[in-house]
Enzyme design. Structure first.
Site, PDB file in Angstrom:
ATOM      1  N   HIS A  20     -49.934 -40.546 -60.547  1.00  0.00           N
ATOM      2  CA  HIS A  20     -49.475 -39.813 -59.369  1.00  0.00           C
ATOM      3  C   HIS A  20     -48.946 -40.713 -58.264  1.00  0.00           C
ATOM      4  O   HIS A  20     -48.737 -40.249 -57.147  1.00  0.00           O
ATOM      5  CB  HIS A  20     -50.605 -38.936 -58.829  1.00  0.00           C
ATOM      6  CG  HIS A  20     -51.078 -37.914 -59.816  1.00  0.00           C
ATOM      7  ND1 HIS A  20     -50.217 -37.168 -60.586  1.00  0.00           N
ATOM      8  CD2 HIS A  20     -52.324 -37.524 -60.168  1.00  0.00           C
ATOM      9  CE1 HIS A  20     -50.915 -36.357 -61.358  1.00  0.00           C
ATOM     10  NE2 HIS A  20     -52.195 -36.561 -61.135  1.00  0.00           N
ATOM     11  N   ASP A  41     -50.131 -32.133 -58.809  1.00  0.00           N
ATOM     12  CA  ASP A  41     -50.987 -32.942 -57.923  1.00  0.00           C
ATOM     13  C   ASP A  41     -50.220 -33.619 -56.795  1.00  0.00           C
ATOM     14  O   ASP A  41     -50.506 -34.761 -56.429  1.00  0.00           O
ATOM     15  CB  ASP A  41     -51.789 -33.967 -58.734  1.00  0.00           C
ATOM     16  CG  ASP A  41     -52.737 -33.284 -59.710  1.00  0.00           C
ATOM     17  OD1 ASP A  41     -53.451 -32.361 -59.281  1.00  0.00           O
ATOM     18  OD2 ASP A  41     -52.747 -33.658 -60.889  1.00  0.00           O
TER      19      ASP A  41
END
Length: 194
Positions: A89, A115
């Protein structure tokens, strides 16, 4: 037949690895082609030896590495109906991966990024990742710029660091995630759909 790629087997997740793979194995038919990308090659090897990846094509490596991404594109060798990025991420990982894989998404296909809450708040400093062209990327800011460009009928200037890629029909965001739709063949309502 559907060709589908998910990035992230969940090998380092507390709730356990391969949770989504079990769902895909139930949802998709044997004629569909499911791909899974994962950073942790040992995890993939153990899952394959344990029979948990039956019918699943796997690719491994760091999605923050452009050479690794190029090897994924070569191995996938064709268009995808859908990509789900639920892997690393850090901002550079998300954007490098998007730019490498977006061309594989076929007309009318979808690209999901999960996310995105990590772009803001207490975890932001870790997830900034590496600088690209001298600046840290922020995926939410990039997507906002792309949405402004689409909403204003391409009349606003493009964002400087990340110009909008061709073929984006729309971007829809919800809590923690966004989906980007690729233009259908023959769509011409936007200069980015031609």
């Amino acid at each position: 037949s559907i060709r589908f790629l998910e990035i992230g087997l969940g090998c380092n997740m507390k709730y356990g690895r391969l949770k989504s793979v079990r769902i895909w194995q139930k949802i998709f038919s044997p004629t569909d082609e499911i791909w899974e990308a994962e950073y942790d090659k040992d995890c993939v090897d153990k899952a394959r030896q344990g029979g948990q990846l039956e019918g699943i094509h796997t690719i491994t490596g760091d999605q923050g590495n452009k050479d690794v991404l190029a090897s994924w594109v070569k191995e996938i060798n064709g268009e995808l109906d859908m990509v789900i990025d639920d892997g690393g991420h850090q901002m550079h990982q998300i954007m490098f991966t998007f730019h490498a894989l977006w061309p594989l998404v076929k007309p009318g296909g979808f690209y999901f990024v999960e996310d995105l809450q990590v772009c803001l708040g207490p975890y932001q400093s870790f997830y900034l990742g590496e600088k690209v062209d001298g600046v840290y990327l922020n995926v939410i800011d990039i997507f906002k710029g792309w949405m402004e460009y689409l909403v204003t009928n391409n009349e606003r200037p493009e964002p400087g660091v990340q110009p909008i890629p061709k073929g984006i029909k729309w971007i829809l965001c919800q809590h923690e995630a966004c989906v980007i739709a690729k233009c259908d063949e023959g769509t011409s309502h936007s200069t980015y759909c031609t």
